[in-house]
Write a protein that holds these residues in place. Structure first.
Motif, short mmCIF file in Angstrom:
data_model
loop_
_atom_site.label_atom_id
_atom_site.label_comp_id
_atom_site.label_asym_id
_atom_site.label_seq_id
_atom_site.Cartn_x
_atom_site.Cartn_y
_atom_site.Cartn_z
N ASP A 1 0.82 -1.21 0.00
CA ASP A 1 0.00 0.00 0.00
C ASP A 1 0.86 1.27 0.00
N PHE A 2 1.96 1.25 0.75
CA PHE A 2 2.84 2.41 0.73
C PHE A 2 3.61 2.48 -0.60
N ALA A 3 3.78 1.34 -1.27
CA ALA A 3 4.39 1.37 -2.61
C ALA A 3 3.49 2.11 -3.59
N LEU A 4 2.17 1.96 -3.45
CA LEU A 4 1.24 2.69 -4.32
C LEU A 4 1.30 4.19 -4.02
N ILE A 5 1.44 4.56 -2.74
CA ILE A 5 1.58 5.98 -2.39
C ILE A 5 2.85 6.54 -3.03
N LEU A 6 3.95 5.81 -2.93
CA LEU A 6 5.21 6.25 -3.53
C LEU A 6 5.09 6.35 -5.05
N LEU A 7 4.39 5.40 -5.66
CA LEU A 7 4.20 5.43 -7.11
C LEU A 7 3.44 6.68 -7.52
N GLY A 8 2.39 7.02 -6.77
CA GLY A 8 1.64 8.24 -7.08
C GLY A 8 2.51 9.47 -6.99
#
Length: 306
Positions: free
Chosen positions: A10-17
């Motif tokens: 989930d934090f990987a998706l935040i970083l991707l954004g």
């Protein structure tokens, strides 16, 4: 259990954004539209569906609701009292405090729903949806109140236009009335829910700003300290007081350590307050969530045994 590893997707998706917004043609104006889509349509649909898809056992969830509301009220009281804390008195602007106090108790529902599903499946989604249903109206009232007192805004107008409040109140009423979603409508609604979580997490990353965090340092430490250090301890106390166990206790600890709501800066800016400063607080809160969520979940070792 390695909670940091569990939280990584989930934090990987935040970083991707964040990376897409800063270093690709998918820049901020695009993400503003995506955030509006999530906030006004996708996420309210997910909330409504999460609440109505299973009959609420009010007897079984009453202790969870009481613990969540109590923890929230303590957080609100701490946030409101910041200007009178030793070392902060006379060092906090009343106007800055009115716009930033919400950071101490509001929460990022996108991240909460994603993590509850990951940690406790459908039951976790139901429990956190119940908490959202009761706490979103309470926290939005608490967020709007100081700003309406400082400025010239309609208190009730701000509340009835909030799509999260509308969705959760409608969901709770529909559940009480025995409404069940038709079978043919379940698949598209479930897909909307899945899209809202992924897009919501990426939008949270795209909205991160750190530029003005040097402004009002003491206030920043105060609101973020309440959000990420004190709230999990308050939740742990509420778990003992109300006798929560198992998945309900786990979900409340998760709920207590979530990063603050990404819409804090939208609300502050829309009501004429220092939006960029609040955006910086939201960004740092999202980053601190990488530490505070494992910290809160590690408190499960202190939970009462059945």
């Amino acid at each position: 259990m390695n909670y940091a590893q569990l939280l990584f997707p989930d934090f990987a998706l935040i970083l991707l954004g964040y990376l897409l917004c800063r270093f690709s043609p998918l820049n901020r104006p695009i993400w503003q539209g995506a955030e509006a889509l999530v906030y006004y349509l996708l996420f309210p649909v997910l909330l409504f569906h999460s609440i109505v898809k299973s009959p609420l056992d009010w007897a079984a969830t009453s202790s969870l609701i009481a613990a969540g509301v109590t923890s929230g009220l303590v957080g609100i009281a701490l946030a409101y009292s910041l200007p009178w804390w030793p070392g902060l008195r006379h060092h906090i602007s009343t106007r800055d405090h009115a716009g930033a106090a919400q950071v101490a108790f509001r929460f990022n529902s996108f991240i909460g729903l994603a993590l509850a599903d990951r940690l406790a499946g459908a039951q976790g989604l139901l429990f956190i949806s119940v908490l959202i249903g009761f706490c979103v109206p309470m926290f939005n009232i608490a967020a709007v109140w100081p700003m309406t007192r400082e400025g010239q805004h309609s208190f009730w107008g701000q509340l009835i236009r909030n799509p999260l409040i509308v969705a959760t109140v409608c969901g709770l009423c529909a559940n009480l009335l025995g409404f069940r979603m038709p079978t043919w409508l379940e698949p598209p609604v479930a897909r909307i829910g899945a899209a809202s979580i992924a897009l919501g997490l990426m939008s949270a990353g795209a909205g991160m700003q750190l530029g003005l965090l040097t402004h009002a340092k003491r206030l920043s430490v105060g609101v973020l300290g309440i959000r990420h250090l004190l709230q999990p301890l308050i939740a742990l106390g509420a778990i003992h007081v109300f006798g929560l166990q198992g998945e309900q206790a786990l979900v409340l600890l998760l709920f207590s350590a979530l990063p603050t709501a990404s819409t804090c800066y939208v609300l502050a800016a829309r009501m004429g307050y220092n939006g960029p400063y609040v955006a910086g607080l939201v960004t740092l809160s999202t980053i601190l969530g990488v530490l505070s969520l494992p910290y809160a979940l590690s408190l499960t070792s202190l939970l009462p045994t059945p």
